[in-house]
Design a protein around this motif. Structure first.
Motif, PDB file in Angstrom:
ATOM      1  N   GLN A  97       0.641  -1.077  -0.031  1.00  0.00           N
ATOM      2  CA  GLN A  97      -0.013  -0.005   0.071  1.00  0.00           C
ATOM      3  C   GLN A  97       0.867   1.200  -0.162  1.00  0.00           C
ATOM      4  O   GLN A  97       0.566   2.169  -0.797  1.00  0.00           O
ATOM      5  CB  GLN A  97      -0.781  -0.044   1.263  1.00  0.00           C
ATOM      6  CG  GLN A  97      -1.949  -1.329   1.177  1.00  0.00           C
ATOM      7  CD  GLN A  97      -2.625  -1.367   2.417  1.00  0.00           C
ATOM      8  OE1 GLN A  97      -2.638  -2.139   3.307  1.00  0.00           O
ATOM      9  NE2 GLN A  97      -3.473  -0.166   2.866  1.00  0.00           N
ATOM     10  N   LYS A  98       1.900   1.312   0.528  1.00  0.00           N
ATOM     11  CA  LYS A  98       2.719   2.397   0.789  1.00  0.00           C
ATOM     12  C   LYS A  98       3.409   2.703  -0.557  1.00  0.00           C
ATOM     13  O   LYS A  98       3.742   3.745  -1.007  1.00  0.00           O
ATOM     14  CB  LYS A  98       3.881   2.123   1.898  1.00  0.00           C
ATOM     15  CG  LYS A  98       3.476   2.209   3.322  1.00  0.00           C
ATOM     16  CD  LYS A  98       4.399   1.905   4.203  1.00  0.00           C
ATOM     17  CE  LYS A  98       3.884   1.760   5.786  1.00  0.00           C
ATOM     18  NZ  LYS A  98       4.956   1.503   6.695  1.00  0.00           N
ATOM     19  N   ALA A  99       3.899   1.620  -1.044  1.00  0.00           N
ATOM     20  CA  ALA A  99       4.502   1.631  -2.589  1.00  0.00           C
ATOM     21  C   ALA A  99       3.438   2.245  -3.591  1.00  0.00           C
ATOM     22  O   ALA A  99       3.947   3.112  -4.426  1.00  0.00           O
ATOM     23  CB  ALA A  99       4.940   0.159  -2.965  1.00  0.00           C
ATOM     24  N   ALA A 100       2.192   1.836  -3.460  1.00  0.00           N
ATOM     25  CA  ALA A 100       1.166   2.633  -4.489  1.00  0.00           C
ATOM     26  C   ALA A 100       0.954   4.047  -4.208  1.00  0.00           C
ATOM     27  O   ALA A 100       0.910   4.697  -4.978  1.00  0.00           O
ATOM     28  CB  ALA A 100      -0.085   1.608  -4.183  1.00  0.00           C
ATOM     29  N   GLN A 101       0.962   4.250  -3.157  1.00  0.00           N
ATOM     30  CA  GLN A 101       0.798   5.604  -2.813  1.00  0.00           C
ATOM     31  C   GLN A 101       2.125   6.499  -3.024  1.00  0.00           C
ATOM     32  O   GLN A 101       2.004   7.584  -3.583  1.00  0.00           O
ATOM     33  CB  GLN A 101       0.622   5.833  -0.932  1.00  0.00           C
ATOM     34  CG  GLN A 101      -0.763   5.398  -0.675  1.00  0.00           C
ATOM     35  CD  GLN A 101      -1.074   5.506   0.875  1.00  0.00           C
ATOM     36  OE1 GLN A 101      -0.127   5.429   1.710  1.00  0.00           O
ATOM     37  NE2 GLN A 101      -2.433   5.330   1.323  1.00  0.00           N
ATOM     38  N   ILE A 102       3.102   5.917  -2.847  1.00  0.00           N
ATOM     39  CA  ILE A 102       4.372   6.846  -3.360  1.00  0.00           C
ATOM     40  C   ILE A 102       4.307   6.953  -4.768  1.00  0.00           C
ATOM     41  O   ILE A 102       4.765   8.010  -5.166  1.00  0.00           O
ATOM     42  CB  ILE A 102       5.655   5.996  -2.882  1.00  0.00           C
ATOM     43  CG1 ILE A 102       5.873   5.987  -1.429  1.00  0.00           C
ATOM     44  CG2 ILE A 102       6.849   6.518  -3.539  1.00  0.00           C
ATOM     45  CD1 ILE A 102       7.088   5.078  -0.730  1.00  0.00           C
ATOM     46  N   LEU A 103       3.859   6.069  -5.498  1.00  0.00           N
ATOM     47  CA  LEU A 103       3.750   5.915  -7.046  1.00  0.00           C
ATOM     48  C   LEU A 103       2.677   7.025  -7.379  1.00  0.00           C
ATOM     49  O   LEU A 103       2.539   7.121  -8.707  1.00  0.00           O
ATOM     50  CB  LEU A 103       3.556   4.528  -7.473  1.00  0.00           C
ATOM     51  CG  LEU A 103       5.044   3.737  -7.259  1.00  0.00           C
ATOM     52  CD1 LEU A 103       4.403   2.262  -8.022  1.00  0.00           C
ATOM     53  CD2 LEU A 103       6.037   4.413  -8.197  1.00  0.00           C
ATOM     54  N   GLY A 104       1.752   7.483  -6.484  1.00  0.00           N
ATOM     55  CA  GLY A 104       0.995   8.489  -6.961  1.00  0.00           C
ATOM     56  C   GLY A 104      -0.586   8.093  -6.618  1.00  0.00           C
ATOM     57  O   GLY A 104      -1.525   8.661  -7.077  1.00  0.00           O
ATOM     58  N   ALA A 105      -0.862   6.813  -6.475  1.00  0.00           N
ATOM     59  CA  ALA A 105      -2.368   6.230  -6.243  1.00  0.00           C
ATOM     60  C   ALA A 105      -2.866   6.911  -5.171  1.00  0.00           C
ATOM     61  O   ALA A 105      -2.147   6.947  -4.043  1.00  0.00           O
ATOM     62  CB  ALA A 105      -2.287   4.698  -5.921  1.00  0.00           C
ATOM     63  N   SER A 106      -4.043   7.314  -5.295  1.00  0.00           N
ATOM     64  CA  SER A 106      -4.848   8.091  -4.204  1.00  0.00           C
ATOM     65  C   SER A 106      -5.388   6.779  -3.280  1.00  0.00           C
ATOM     66  O   SER A 106      -5.166   5.678  -3.595  1.00  0.00           O
ATOM     67  CB  SER A 106      -6.271   8.544  -4.667  1.00  0.00           C
ATOM     68  OG  SER A 106      -6.913   7.583  -5.360  1.00  0.00           O
ATOM     69  N   ARG A 107      -5.675   7.057  -2.034  1.00  0.00           N
ATOM     70  CA  ARG A 107      -6.174   5.934  -0.952  1.00  0.00           C
ATOM     71  C   ARG A 107      -7.341   5.426  -1.402  1.00  0.00           C
ATOM     72  O   ARG A 107      -7.297   4.046  -1.222  1.00  0.00           O
ATOM     73  CB  ARG A 107      -6.443   7.090   0.409  1.00  0.00           C
ATOM     74  CG  ARG A 107      -6.650   6.133   1.377  1.00  0.00           C
ATOM     75  CD  ARG A 107      -6.882   6.967   2.893  1.00  0.00           C
ATOM     76  NE  ARG A 107      -5.435   7.511   3.287  1.00  0.00           N
ATOM     77  CZ  ARG A 107      -5.405   8.082   4.179  1.00  0.00           C
ATOM     78  NH1 ARG A 107      -6.245   8.461   5.233  1.00  0.00           N
ATOM     79  NH2 ARG A 107      -4.239   8.593   4.466  1.00  0.00           N
ATOM     80  N   LEU A 108      -8.287   5.912  -2.247  1.00  0.00           N
ATOM     81  CA  LEU A 108      -9.211   5.290  -2.416  1.00  0.00           C
ATOM     82  C   LEU A 108      -8.812   4.174  -3.544  1.00  0.00           C
ATOM     83  O   LEU A 108      -9.564   2.904  -3.769  1.00  0.00           O
ATOM     84  CB  LEU A 108     -10.466   6.136  -3.249  1.00  0.00           C
ATOM     85  CG  LEU A 108     -11.915   5.563  -3.746  1.00  0.00           C
ATOM     86  CD1 LEU A 108     -12.399   4.726  -2.580  1.00  0.00           C
ATOM     87  CD2 LEU A 108     -12.677   6.672  -4.258  1.00  0.00           C
ATOM     88  N   SER A 109      -8.097   4.538  -4.429  1.00  0.00           N
ATOM     89  CA  SER A 109      -7.577   3.528  -5.786  1.00  0.00           C
ATOM     90  C   SER A 109      -6.891   2.332  -4.914  1.00  0.00           C
ATOM     91  O   SER A 109      -6.848   1.359  -5.238  1.00  0.00           O
ATOM     92  CB  SER A 109      -6.610   4.377  -6.577  1.00  0.00           C
ATOM     93  OG  SER A 109      -7.216   5.242  -7.169  1.00  0.00           O
ATOM     94  N   VAL A 110      -5.874   3.005  -3.668  1.00  0.00           N
ATOM     95  CA  VAL A 110      -5.199   1.589  -3.007  1.00  0.00           C
ATOM     96  C   VAL A 110      -6.378   0.560  -2.567  1.00  0.00           C
ATOM     97  O   VAL A 110      -6.105  -0.680  -2.554  1.00  0.00           O
ATOM     98  CB  VAL A 110      -4.496   2.310  -1.873  1.00  0.00           C
ATOM     99  CG1 VAL A 110      -3.767   1.053  -1.060  1.00  0.00           C
ATOM    100  CG2 VAL A 110      -3.379   3.064  -2.523  1.00  0.00           C
ATOM    101  N   ILE A 111      -6.975   1.171  -1.861  1.00  0.00           N
ATOM    102  CA  ILE A 111      -8.421   0.096  -1.475  1.00  0.00           C
ATOM    103  C   ILE A 111      -8.947  -0.449  -2.275  1.00  0.00           C
ATOM    104  O   ILE A 111      -9.158  -1.658  -2.215  1.00  0.00           O
ATOM    105  CB  ILE A 111      -9.551   1.155  -0.608  1.00  0.00           C
ATOM    106  CG1 ILE A 111      -8.628   1.814   0.651  1.00  0.00           C
ATOM    107  CG2 ILE A 111     -10.481   0.267  -0.099  1.00  0.00           C
ATOM    108  CD1 ILE A 111      -9.597   2.709   1.543  1.00  0.00           C
ATOM    109  N   ARG A 112      -9.477   0.164  -3.393  1.00  0.00           N
ATOM    110  CA  ARG A 112     -10.203  -0.622  -4.681  1.00  0.00           C
ATOM    111  C   ARG A 112      -9.238  -1.599  -5.504  1.00  0.00           C
ATOM    112  O   ARG A 112      -9.563  -2.728  -5.678  1.00  0.00           O
ATOM    113  CB  ARG A 112     -10.645   0.254  -5.434  1.00  0.00           C
ATOM    114  CG  ARG A 112     -11.404  -0.186  -6.598  1.00  0.00           C
ATOM    115  CD  ARG A 112     -11.928   1.137  -7.554  1.00  0.00           C
ATOM    116  NE  ARG A 112     -12.692   0.455  -8.754  1.00  0.00           N
ATOM    117  CZ  ARG A 112     -13.085   1.129  -9.632  1.00  0.00           C
ATOM    118  NH1 ARG A 112     -12.941   2.359  -9.786  1.00  0.00           N
ATOM    119  NH2 ARG A 112     -13.637   0.704 -10.812  1.00  0.00           N
ATOM    120  N   HIS A 113      -8.027  -1.170  -5.614  1.00  0.00           N
ATOM    121  CA  HIS A 113      -7.175  -1.929  -6.549  1.00  0.00           C
ATOM    122  C   HIS A 113      -6.282  -2.878  -5.822  1.00  0.00           C
ATOM    123  O   HIS A 113      -5.649  -3.982  -6.268  1.00  0.00           O
ATOM    124  CB  HIS A 113      -6.606  -1.158  -7.590  1.00  0.00           C
ATOM    125  CG  HIS A 113      -7.420  -0.391  -8.408  1.00  0.00           C
ATOM    126  ND1 HIS A 113      -8.173  -1.129  -9.518  1.00  0.00           N
ATOM    127  CD2 HIS A 113      -7.774   0.877  -8.483  1.00  0.00           C
ATOM    128  CE1 HIS A 113      -8.762  -0.101 -10.000  1.00  0.00           C
ATOM    129  NE2 HIS A 113      -8.647   0.992  -9.516  1.00  0.00           N
TER     130      HIS A 113
END
Length: 293
Positions: free
Chosen positions: A190-206
């Motif tokens: 999850q941290k890696a996805a957020q560092i790459l620019g994913a929003s919190r909602l996108s992290v939860i969804r994908h």
């Protein structure tokens, strides 16, 4: 040409050593055989008896398939269990996520509150909801006092009251099932996805939801099976008119002394839960394969 001996003097000793590994399985196997397999076999045998003559008969199965009240009770059981499963999973997920990821001092308090309902009996909790939801209960009295309604709302003695009560009863099990699944997800993903620019909602969804599918399916299955087999909550919060298979089985035994009909209902309920569990496992497997392709 060299002939290799297929049996040696050490072979019997090796077989005995291998069989010793199965010894710990004997006690649980004996318990399951004595207290699960044998009673179910007896129940299946009773279901083929005539209620009056105790002779072989398919009359109970025929009545189950043709009686409109029984079929309605079956569909009511499925509807009630499905709603409880959905409500439990939706409510348990944020709590389980907080418990899996939080490091604050409130974590222990939230965990205690989540498990606290299991410290009281089912009947006690059901009576508590009956006091809250009945016509002269806390909720209706508060709404009337605030002037929001002029007459009591039908919150008990119906499907709504039973779903609320069963959701409260089953919720801790849903939380534990989801907590185990979410704890197995590496938070660094999850941290890696957020560092790459994913929003919190996108992290939860994908990321979070797909990886926690095993826990979601487990929560749904546990909630469904526990709700389908519940008796006390539907009997007290549902009232005399709210008939599900569990309460109808009790009536067949206590009031009508019709053991074959009760056995047929119990078998159908067991087959229903096994079928739902099998289907849920297949869905989980397919989703897992699809996400890992």
């Amino acid at each position: 040409m060299t002939i290799v001996a297929t049996d040696s003097p050490a072979a019997p000793a090796l077989r005995r050593f291998a069989l010793r590994g199965y010894v710990p399985l004997f006690p649980p196997f004996a318990v399951l055989l004595l207290f699960f397999a044998v009673p179910i076999g007896m129940m299946i045998g009773i279901s083929y008896q005539d209620p009056k003559t105790a002779q072989f008969s398919l009359g109970s199965y025929q009545r189950f398939l043709t009686d409109g009240l029984i079929i309605a009770g079956l569909f009511r059981t499925m509807l009630m269990s499905g709603l409880v499963a959905i409500c439990v999973t939706v409510m348990a997920y944020p709590v389980a996520y907080f418990l899996a990821r939080s490091t604050s001092r409130w974590r222990a308090i939230v965990f205690a509150l989540a498990i606290a309902p299991e410290l009281a009996g089912v009947v006690l909790r059901t009576y508590g909801w009956l006091i809250i939801l009945e016509d002269r209960g806390f909720v209706n009295d508060a709404l009337i006092w605030l002037g929001l309604v002029s007459s009591p709302l039908p919150l008990a003695k119906n499907l709504f009251g039973v779903v609320v009560g069963l959701t409260h009863v089953v919720l801790p099990f849903g939380i534990l099932a989801l907590l185990t699944s979410i704890q197995g997800i590496d938070p660094n993903i999850q941290k890696a996805a957020q560092i790459l620019g994913a929003s919190r909602l996108s992290v939860i969804r994908h990321i979070l939801l797909p990886l926690s599918i095993p826990g979601i399916v487990s929560s749904l299955l546990i909630s469904f099976t526990m709700a389908a087999s519940a008796y006390a909550t539907p009997a007290l919060l549902g009232g005399a008119r709210f008939k599900v298979l569990a309460t109808m089985i009790s009536e067949q035994i206590m009031f009508y002394i019709n053991w074959p009909m009760a056995a047929v209902m119990a078998i159908v309920l067991l087959v229903l839960m096994l079928a739902i569990t099998f289907a849920g496992g297949r869905v989980e497997t397919r989703l897992h394969k699809k996400l890992n392709v």
